[in-house]
Design a protein around this motif. Structure first.
Motif, PDB file in Angstrom:
ATOM      1  N   ALA A 285      22.153  -9.655  42.237  1.00  0.00           N
ATOM      2  CA  ALA A 285      22.143  -9.936  40.639  1.00  0.00           C
ATOM      3  C   ALA A 285      22.432  -8.879  39.950  1.00  0.00           C
ATOM      4  O   ALA A 285      21.552  -8.304  39.100  1.00  0.00           O
ATOM      5  CB  ALA A 285      20.467 -10.201  40.389  1.00  0.00           C
ATOM      6  N   THR A 286      23.719  -8.546  40.007  1.00  0.00           N
ATOM      7  CA  THR A 286      24.395  -7.352  39.498  1.00  0.00           C
ATOM      8  C   THR A 286      24.803  -7.486  37.957  1.00  0.00           C
ATOM      9  O   THR A 286      25.349  -6.525  37.500  1.00  0.00           O
ATOM     10  CB  THR A 286      25.611  -6.788  40.177  1.00  0.00           C
ATOM     11  OG1 THR A 286      26.386  -7.977  40.513  1.00  0.00           O
ATOM     12  CG2 THR A 286      24.993  -6.416  41.504  1.00  0.00           C
ATOM     13  N   GLY A 287      24.803  -8.650  37.398  1.00  0.00           N
ATOM     14  CA  GLY A 287      25.299  -9.010  36.125  1.00  0.00           C
ATOM     15  C   GLY A 287      26.920  -9.113  36.395  1.00  0.00           C
ATOM     16  O   GLY A 287      27.407  -9.071  37.092  1.00  0.00           O
ATOM     17  N   GLY A 288      27.518  -9.251  34.891  1.00  0.00           N
ATOM     18  CA  GLY A 288      28.912  -9.458  34.853  1.00  0.00           C
ATOM     19  C   GLY A 288      29.713  -7.923  34.785  1.00  0.00           C
ATOM     20  O   GLY A 288      29.324  -7.223  35.468  1.00  0.00           O
TER      21      GLY A 288
ATOM     22  N   GLY B  77      15.803  -2.649  33.413  1.00  0.00           N
ATOM     23  CA  GLY B  77      16.062  -3.498  32.242  1.00  0.00           C
ATOM     24  C   GLY B  77      16.748  -2.779  31.448  1.00  0.00           C
ATOM     25  O   GLY B  77      16.720  -3.273  30.194  1.00  0.00           O
ATOM     26  N   LYS B  78      17.796  -2.060  31.746  1.00  0.00           N
ATOM     27  CA  LYS B  78      18.483  -1.497  30.474  1.00  0.00           C
ATOM     28  C   LYS B  78      19.428  -2.395  29.727  1.00  0.00           C
ATOM     29  O   LYS B  78      19.272  -2.205  28.387  1.00  0.00           O
ATOM     30  CB  LYS B  78      19.433  -0.459  31.240  1.00  0.00           C
ATOM     31  CG  LYS B  78      20.125   0.280  30.044  1.00  0.00           C
ATOM     32  CD  LYS B  78      20.841   1.599  30.690  1.00  0.00           C
ATOM     33  CE  LYS B  78      21.486   2.470  29.891  1.00  0.00           C
ATOM     34  NZ  LYS B  78      22.429   3.591  30.608  1.00  0.00           N
TER      35      LYS B  78
ATOM     36  N   PRO C  57      37.853  -7.240  23.966  1.00  0.00           N
ATOM     37  CA  PRO C  57      37.781  -7.005  25.526  1.00  0.00           C
ATOM     38  C   PRO C  57      36.410  -7.534  25.806  1.00  0.00           C
ATOM     39  O   PRO C  57      35.509  -7.303  25.377  1.00  0.00           O
ATOM     40  CB  PRO C  57      37.908  -5.726  25.675  1.00  0.00           C
ATOM     41  CG  PRO C  57      38.712  -5.176  24.492  1.00  0.00           C
ATOM     42  CD  PRO C  57      38.342  -5.995  23.406  1.00  0.00           C
ATOM     43  N   VAL C  58      36.483  -8.016  27.293  1.00  0.00           N
ATOM     44  CA  VAL C  58      35.204  -8.303  27.897  1.00  0.00           C
ATOM     45  C   VAL C  58      34.141  -7.562  27.817  1.00  0.00           C
ATOM     46  O   VAL C  58      32.901  -7.764  27.815  1.00  0.00           O
ATOM     47  CB  VAL C  58      35.681  -8.697  29.401  1.00  0.00           C
ATOM     48  CG1 VAL C  58      35.829  -7.658  30.334  1.00  0.00           C
ATOM     49  CG2 VAL C  58      34.363  -9.416  30.014  1.00  0.00           C
ATOM     50  N   THR C  59      34.501  -5.927  27.736  1.00  0.00           N
ATOM     51  CA  THR C  59      33.433  -5.124  27.820  1.00  0.00           C
ATOM     52  C   THR C  59      32.669  -4.849  26.367  1.00  0.00           C
ATOM     53  O   THR C  59      31.470  -4.324  26.317  1.00  0.00           O
ATOM     54  CB  THR C  59      34.183  -3.781  28.156  1.00  0.00           C
ATOM     55  OG1 THR C  59      35.084  -3.529  27.063  1.00  0.00           O
ATOM     56  CG2 THR C  59      34.670  -3.602  29.352  1.00  0.00           C
ATOM     57  N   ASP C  60      33.229  -5.823  25.662  1.00  0.00           N
ATOM     58  CA  ASP C  60      32.517  -5.892  24.112  1.00  0.00           C
ATOM     59  C   ASP C  60      31.749  -7.271  23.951  1.00  0.00           C
ATOM     60  O   ASP C  60      31.468  -7.598  23.004  1.00  0.00           O
ATOM     61  CB  ASP C  60      33.650  -5.843  23.034  1.00  0.00           C
ATOM     62  CG  ASP C  60      34.293  -4.423  22.973  1.00  0.00           C
ATOM     63  OD1 ASP C  60      33.922  -3.661  23.360  1.00  0.00           O
ATOM     64  OD2 ASP C  60      35.448  -4.355  22.288  1.00  0.00           O
ATOM     65  N   ALA C  61      31.972  -7.955  25.264  1.00  0.00           N
ATOM     66  CA  ALA C  61      31.301  -9.279  25.116  1.00  0.00           C
ATOM     67  C   ALA C  61      29.766  -9.237  25.375  1.00  0.00           C
ATOM     68  O   ALA C  61      29.297  -8.441  26.046  1.00  0.00           O
ATOM     69  CB  ALA C  61      32.039 -10.200  25.867  1.00  0.00           C
ATOM     70  N   ILE C  62      28.867 -10.235  24.830  1.00  0.00           N
ATOM     71  CA  ILE C  62      27.562 -10.386  25.265  1.00  0.00           C
ATOM     72  C   ILE C  62      27.498 -10.659  26.664  1.00  0.00           C
ATOM     73  O   ILE C  62      26.557 -10.314  27.347  1.00  0.00           O
ATOM     74  CB  ILE C  62      26.836 -11.141  24.320  1.00  0.00           C
ATOM     75  CG1 ILE C  62      26.857 -10.564  22.946  1.00  0.00           C
ATOM     76  CG2 ILE C  62      25.459 -11.578  24.681  1.00  0.00           C
ATOM     77  CD1 ILE C  62      26.078 -11.376  22.025  1.00  0.00           C
TER      78      ILE C  62
ATOM     79  N   ALA D 181      28.306   0.025  30.415  1.00  0.00           N
ATOM     80  CA  ALA D 181      27.232   1.244  30.375  1.00  0.00           C
ATOM     81  C   ALA D 181      25.979   1.008  30.840  1.00  0.00           C
ATOM     82  O   ALA D 181      25.250   1.699  30.969  1.00  0.00           O
ATOM     83  CB  ALA D 181      27.438   1.938  28.757  1.00  0.00           C
ATOM     84  N   THR D 182      25.503  -0.499  30.767  1.00  0.00           N
ATOM     85  CA  THR D 182      24.047  -0.747  31.048  1.00  0.00           C
ATOM     86  C   THR D 182      24.248  -1.006  32.923  1.00  0.00           C
ATOM     87  O   THR D 182      23.136  -1.322  33.132  1.00  0.00           O
ATOM     88  CB  THR D 182      23.771  -1.978  30.410  1.00  0.00           C
ATOM     89  OG1 THR D 182      24.740  -2.985  30.934  1.00  0.00           O
ATOM     90  CG2 THR D 182      23.829  -1.888  29.045  1.00  0.00           C
ATOM     91  N   GLY D 183      25.384  -0.861  33.272  1.00  0.00           N
ATOM     92  CA  GLY D 183      25.625  -0.860  34.898  1.00  0.00           C
ATOM     93  C   GLY D 183      26.072  -2.191  35.377  1.00  0.00           C
ATOM     94  O   GLY D 183      26.412  -2.327  36.501  1.00  0.00           O
TER      95      GLY D 183
END
Length: 399
Positions: free
Chosen positions: A146-149, A24-25, A330-335, A154-156
């Motif tokens: 279910a790896t996320g976007g 749950g990071k 950048p997408v890395t800054d997106a929620i 940094a959260t994986g």
């Protein structure tokens, strides 16, 4: 975690691969650490807040909507509360309580939690056979990705799920940031650190109004951010093809006639002052030089010399202060990530791949995303639930 819990509840023997030291990071940083768990809403309201491929989620939301999510987490011992906009948070305001409850449920269901990173899917004759991890192989009758976007890597969320999906034959639509800060052409640098509260923001796409809301925004060294901006960015989906600008109503509580009376009163009070020194009762100090410049009135022009036309021009600026947008951060800054595995290649009832039998998808990996307000986490819960149930049933059939 939701997919694993749901599979285990159906009797599946589940292995959960997690490369981070703890589960749950990413969940733990949502809602500024408070975790906006879901939105207290039924299916239709949820779908109304999903601008991209919302219809795909109809089945999963019908079986597990915001109210079902509330009941689920409260059954795990997490008391919840509903705030403005039907946003749902833990009563404790601690996101850790949500992730900890899920972890307790996983362990109670004897889910095997393994610290490893999935590297590749193992597929034979069009059917998934397991996962190759960095440490070892994991044979399986069903696999849920279910790896996320790709936001907050940094959260994986590093895009590995999209890579594996593409290698399995799936189409991955272009990945962009949604709920993301916006870059401007230098105004933010000039106003850096200034927060505007209780303002109305309107978004224009090629000079056509497409979105408006009331709230708070922040000027930063790169442009604009804050709750209003994050929500607005979800509506701005054609950067590079269309031009975007914002207009800020700095005094939305006052109609133009009332605001004009206010200006006249201030001008009478400061009749012999320089114009630039006569706006301190109305505006934040940092904003005044920008407003003066935008209105086209000389900073040192005496207030008593200002014409009716100049005052009307100032009124227009106060009610429609413009900010031209250069693009998203950048997408890395997106929620959240916009784009992902093409929904036409996924069964909306089960989240199973139409390309590879026994392969399932859940959450941000899929090409769906929503506005702020708990809707994106609700997508994760509902699709994870659907995938988990279906994968467990598929595994029974395989046996």
């Amino acid at each position: 975690m939701m997919a694993a819990v749901s599979s285990a509840e159906q009797g599946g023997a589940v292995t959960l691969l997690e490369p981070n030291e703890r589960l749950g990071k990413k969940l733990n940083i949502t809602g500024k650490g408070r975790c906006n768990v879901t939105n207290n809403a039924g299916t239709e309201e949820l779908l109304a807040n999903i601008p991209r491929n919302g219809k795909f989620l109809y089945s999963s939301f019908s079986r597990f909507d915001g109210r079902d999510a509330i009941a689920f987490f409260e059954s795990l011992g997490v008391p919840l509360k509903t705030e403005r906009g039907n946003r749902v948070f833990p009563v404790s305001d601690r996101s850790f309580d949500v992730s900890a409850a899920l972890e307790r449920r996983l362990r109670a269901l004897r889910v095997d939690i393994v610290r490893d990173r999935a590297a590749a899917l193992e597929i034979a004759e069009g059917t998934v056979r397991g996962v190759a991890g960095e440490r070892r192989r994991y044979p399986a009758e069903a696999v849920i990705l279910a790896t996320g976007g790709v936001s907050y890597p940094a959260t994986g969320s590093t895009g590995e799920g999209h890579r594996m999906a593409a290698e399995a034959g799936h189409t991955v639509t272009p990945l962009h940031g949604s709920l993301v800060p916006l870059r401007d052409f230098g105004l933010g640098r000039e106003l850096q650190g200034l927060t505007l509260r209780n303002i109305r923001l309107t978004v224009f796409e090629d000079n056509k109004r497409i979105y408006s809301d009331f709230g708070e925004l922040l000027f930063t060294h790169f442009g604009v951010s804050g709750p209003l901006i994050l929500s607005a960015s979800a509506h701005m989906r054609h950067f590079g093809e269309r031009a975007y600008h914002l207009e800020i109503d700095l005094k939305p509580a006052l109609d133009e006639l009332t605001l004009d009376r206010r200006l006249l009163a201030d001008f009478e009070k400061y009749a012999n002052h320089d114009f630039g020194n006569a706006l301190g009762d109305l505006l934040p100090k940092k904003l005044i030089p920008v407003i003066v410049r935008t209105a086209g009135i000389g900073f040192r022009q005496k207030v008593h010399q200002i014409t009716r036309e100049q005052r009307r021009g100032l009124l227009t600026v106060l009610k429609n202060f413009p900010v031209v947008i250069a693009g998203p951060c950048p997408v890395t800054d997106a929620i959240v990530t916009s784009g992902g595995v093409k929904v036409g290649e996924i069964n909306p009832n089960t989240m199973e791949s139409k390309v590879v039998k026994g392969l399932y998808f859940a959450g941000e990996l899929i090409d769906v995303d929503a506005y702020t307000g708990g809707f994106n986490l609700q997508i994760a819960w509902a699709t994870g639930r659907a995938a988990g149930f279906a994968a467990a049933e598929n595994a029974k059939d395989e046996r």
